[in-house]
Enzyme design. Structure first.
Site, mmCIF file in Angstrom:
data_model
loop_
_atom_site.group_PDB
_atom_site.id
_atom_site.type_symbol
_atom_site.label_atom_id
_atom_site.label_comp_id
_atom_site.label_asym_id
_atom_site.label_seq_id
_atom_site.Cartn_x
_atom_site.Cartn_y
_atom_site.Cartn_z
ATOM 1 N N SER A 1 0.802 -1.227 0.000
ATOM 2 C CA SER A 1 0.000 0.000 0.000
ATOM 3 C C SER A 1 0.835 1.279 0.000
ATOM 4 C CB SER A 1 -0.936 0.017 1.208
ATOM 5 O OG SER A 1 -0.182 0.111 2.390
ATOM 6 N N GLY A 2 2.138 1.142 0.178
ATOM 7 C CA GLY A 2 2.995 2.332 0.135
ATOM 8 C C GLY A 2 3.360 2.701 -1.295
ATOM 9 N N TYR A 3 4.174 3.727 -1.430
ATOM 10 C CA TYR A 3 4.527 4.160 -2.792
ATOM 11 C C TYR A 3 5.447 3.164 -3.491
ATOM 12 C CZ TYR A 3 2.291 8.577 -1.813
ATOM 13 O OH TYR A 3 1.362 9.543 -1.512
ATOM 14 N N ILE A 4 6.411 2.617 -2.751
ATOM 15 C CA ILE A 4 7.287 1.612 -3.357
ATOM 16 C C ILE A 4 6.464 0.362 -3.677
ATOM 17 C CG2 ILE A 4 9.160 0.011 -2.841
ATOM 18 C CD1 ILE A 4 10.431 2.567 -3.345
ATOM 19 N N ASN B 1 13.354 7.954 -7.708
ATOM 20 C CA ASN B 1 13.530 7.243 -6.438
ATOM 21 C C ASN B 1 12.611 6.038 -6.278
ATOM 22 O OD1 ASN B 1 11.598 9.512 -6.250
ATOM 23 N ND2 ASN B 1 11.175 8.667 -4.230
ATOM 24 N N CYS C 1 17.388 4.654 -2.141
ATOM 25 C CA CYS C 1 17.326 5.501 -3.335
ATOM 26 C C CYS C 1 18.515 6.465 -3.395
ATOM 27 C CB CYS C 1 15.994 6.265 -3.377
ATOM 28 S SG CYS C 1 15.593 7.185 -1.887
#
Lengths: 330, 330, 330, 330
Positions: free
Chosen positions: D10-13, D297, D142
């Site tokens: 659910s995170g960006y990564i 990133n 990153c």
């Protein structure tokens, strides 16, 4: 009332000068010039200024106590003879900021070398007394102002520093250029100048530090941050003391907080004001000082500092017409 | 492999075409032309494309199965004769999108009126079968695509609609212009066109709705949102059904959620993809329908739709080289 | 000197009130309250205000001639009894802006219905004389201010209008929320409220127009633009005349230029100021009026208008402490 | 087909991993987990992914050949035992990137010290052969990826370097936090970490250079730029040669142009791609090297590099499912 003229009033620095002078309680604007926009109302170019009853003129036969030269570098030295007898001059170009030697190193040939020594470098925090008596004032560059204020307390103690600058688009002026259009210039961290930026000259002159600039364009309209690195054996307490010299300065704030979220300078905190915010950190592990210096490039880095110089040179309260708290959030 | 040429490859639509065609598994790029940049490597203009072994040329003597005309309005009709015999043409200018009458009303005189009827309007969701057989395809405008897809299910049921558009800076092209530089064009909600925008013509032709555009430039590089208003007695369930026609469309998504945060279309959700997202609300109290339609103006509103048309016209899987999920957050 | 207290000074409207009041020549701030930040220096929350010697307090036992309630909707009616005897009150919440009937329709139950009629609706351009005599002033909503100023000249002539609003993130307040974090809230045109926005109530009350709002969040920190659509047989000259009523208003500007680039209102032109900019276009072909109204939501849409109301209610020059020209470009 | 599971999707990564894996021709997604969003469709959290038929689960009993751990630092070491027997693991947290000593210096106590040596540091440009044989891969940070790629050619030749980083908001993750909301986080150059950033540990381990980070948050959603300073007697030609080692690397581009506008790395040129762009300048006057390193990133700095590692570890073409040209302008 001081009669003030702005030569080159259609650029961003010129617009900001008109804005500040129009609100200044002791100033009456006698002319705002632009060859290109001659005859137009001021708000045709500066839409924020709608409501001011001013038109651009290219009639240079005006009556003024002070003339602000908000013209491109190289132009001031060409036109300065027209004003030098009749008014105090505050030059916002780079033409008279540095010694002839530095000028040659960074800019090239100079057309009026004999006038350079007549100019006072208009950074009030360092040259206030000379500004008081000055007829000719060279207003510092925006990047130079930020870096000199941060480094001045180290004058004589360090010989070089790395200066990583993050600058905004208004610093590039109101010029059409494909690289500056919104799709190209938004969302960037673009290398504007990888080394040998011209504002180094002012820093070298004022602080005796060989400041090595690398300038990055970031996605800001206004404001800049200088991050400055050098080696030194010191600690945070002593660093703090270095900046005590600014405690009574009306337009310098020391920003150094533990905890919370607003602990070090950020251009966001000074927009619309004449403040320069300075902070620091000491990296014990590497015996490294890191300084942070933020300002609004069009105000403390331009028009605001010019008005501050005018106030001083005319014997007014230095903060008159400049006491604006920053607009936040913006 | 399909041999493809891009005429006018230095603009944003042209660059996006090159990007998509270079990644397309069934395409070989035979020429990317630019008079201005002749001989330069492609990444000198489109820095993202560094690594592609392509140079701009102004040699128009190339071998191509399909020619994409990514040239300014008015140019396609001047140069089309050079390609019309030898290749399928997908024209991304406005020159052949609408009937002669509509063209005259919105644009003026036409130099090739006899060719207009030969063109198919390249909106696959409406004209897929004609595109399959087409030699000449007029690729729709970005705003028109968004509005037509939203309004088409109401064709014959409504006669007019208000269309409030929010558009990005890349829609203005890669042209230098003081009004487009970053300090002027960032942080705006600027009236780009208060009424009578040219893309109305396409909507009138395809949906028979008198769509009345007001176009606002907002601080986006890519993407657009159309908000469309009209009166109608209906309810949300029936509105939903109107859009069932798109359920099998590979590049249309219906975005209509209760609760949560992603309930209606936002250009942010489609960037980098060929999707058009459509949603709606029914304002019971005022018996008013509000439609929302979002897309990436350079992809579904330009280069992506052109590739979709190519796929169809060459008998390929329609989604080939276009199956990119949107990049988020960006 | 007027003694002023700000209740709820940690939000964006509260911070802007403190900023304006601190620079106001006839005001002395007697208290800035915050339960959450009690004891902290003001700049811990509002970093722009570094240098002001103010701390948040939760001691409500202060001496004040005027109390600004910068609290969430629903809170003013709970706490108002504490101040109603001792000071003039300027309420920036929505609690006392509209009649009980409208309140019930848009907000729900009211805890102090008996006080509603005691309040004056604080839009100086319409209610200046009542404000002069008022003890209790309900400061208008930001969107409502923009829409009412634009529509008021049409009161009695039209019965409904479509209002397409583009609003900024500061209007959402300083509240943590995943949907508001930078990666989610930047680069959006997000439907904030597809219909039935609460500010409609104020517009209906003041103009008798059934204004139908659709509110879009765009990538601005400050400022808003309302685009308003309705049918009417009129022409541009007569539209111009409608706005003659504002010619002497200090904070309303009519923005309507032919040619050039600054022809219609844009929030970018008012940031940092108390101006509302109003413009219009007439779409002959469709007999459609389109109005544009822009302001800074935290100033003319909030704190600035509150100060304007204070000036009037205390018999001061209405523009005192508000005569700031917009900051541009920003 | 490789069966892949994403833990913490659910995170960006996590979202970027799902996006890339869903488009990968040799991958089948067997599970995307989230305790918080269990049962929801993927597009409720990642609105770009609407159309994918995937739901979050908290059933960890799935069948997978490779497990991506996209969890917060400190969590991987708690949950890794569940997967270590059954699948290859690619850990995107910081838990297994550095030696125990460095871990203790920068992070603190470690719960699984015995596993650290089992992990390969997943930077293909340096450790490709070990990755080919690896069961456990620690995906680099990153910032570390950008800095290591730039500095690696100087390993053994320099002992320290100043690293000035400009980073984007997505690096901060999808977490609510007042400091991250749009009004606070837009238009900033904020000091995120003045010294001693954790990613220094990876650089020290991989390059033997004492890299001294100062991290600035700028107004970007994606992307980062590292500017790296050190003293060295060298020239630009020799600097060029240092980077010949990357000539055959599929995802490293050397960006160093004379003239024109796209001469040095800018995160804007890599968004949406797996490229790292590296450039340099030599400041003769000060015998100073300045390196520039830019990447996305979430891709080369996260999910893309993880997929690259998967490709290598499973014997696939290293570029499979990663050959996306950057989206520009965006």
């Amino acid at each position: 009332m001081i009669k003030a003229a702005v030569i080159g009033a259609s650029g961003y620095i010129g617009g900001e000068l008109v804005r500040l002078l129009a609100m200044h309680p002791e100033v009456e604007i006698s002319a705002v010039t632009s060859r290109h926009h001659n005859g137009k109302k001021i708000h045709k170019v500066h839409p924020n200024l709608r409501g001011l009853d001013l038109r651009f003129t290219n009639n240079y036969n005006f009556d003024a106590d002070v003339v602000f030269l908000a013209v491109p570098h190289g132009t001031s030295m060409k036109i300065i003879d027209d004003y030098v007898e009749s008014a105090k001059i505050i030059d916002l170009s780079a033409d008279f900021r540095v010694s002839l030697n530095l000028y040659k190193e960074y800019y090239g040939e100079h057309l009026k070398p004999e006038l350079i020594d007549e100019f006072v470098y208009g950074l009030p925090e360092i040259h206030r007394e000379e500004i008081r008596r000055a007829e000719l004032i060279a207003n510092p560059g925006c990047n130079a102002t930020a870096v000199i204020l941060a480094l001045y307390p180290f004058k004589g103690e360090i010989s070089e520093a790395i200066v990583d600058l993050k600058v905004s688009s208004s610093a590039g002026g109101r010029r059409e250029n494909v690289a500056s259009i919104h799709p190209e210039r938004s969302n960037v961290v673009r290398i504007y100048k990888p080394s040998h930026h011209r504002h180094e000259a002012e820093v070298r002159q004022e602080t005796k530090v060989n400041a090595q600039f690398t300038v990055h364009s970031v996605d800001l309209i206004r404001g800049l941050l200088a991050t400055i690195y050098f080696k030194m054996e010191i600690n945070e307490k002593e660093l703090y003391k270095k900046y005590f010299r600014y405690l009574k300065e009306p337009f310098v704030r020391i920003v150094k907080e533990k905890g919370g979220m607003q602990r070090l300078p950020d251009p966001k905190y000074v927009i619309g004001s004449n403040f320069a915010d300075i902070g620091f950190t000491y990296d014990e592990r590497n015996q490294r000082v890191v300084l942070f210096s933020a300002l609004d490039n069009l105000i403390k880095g331009g028009a605001g500092q010019a008005v501050q110089n005018m106030n001083i040179a005319f014997g007014l309260d230095e903060t008159l017409g400049l006491n604006y708290l920053p607009v936040y959030p913006v």
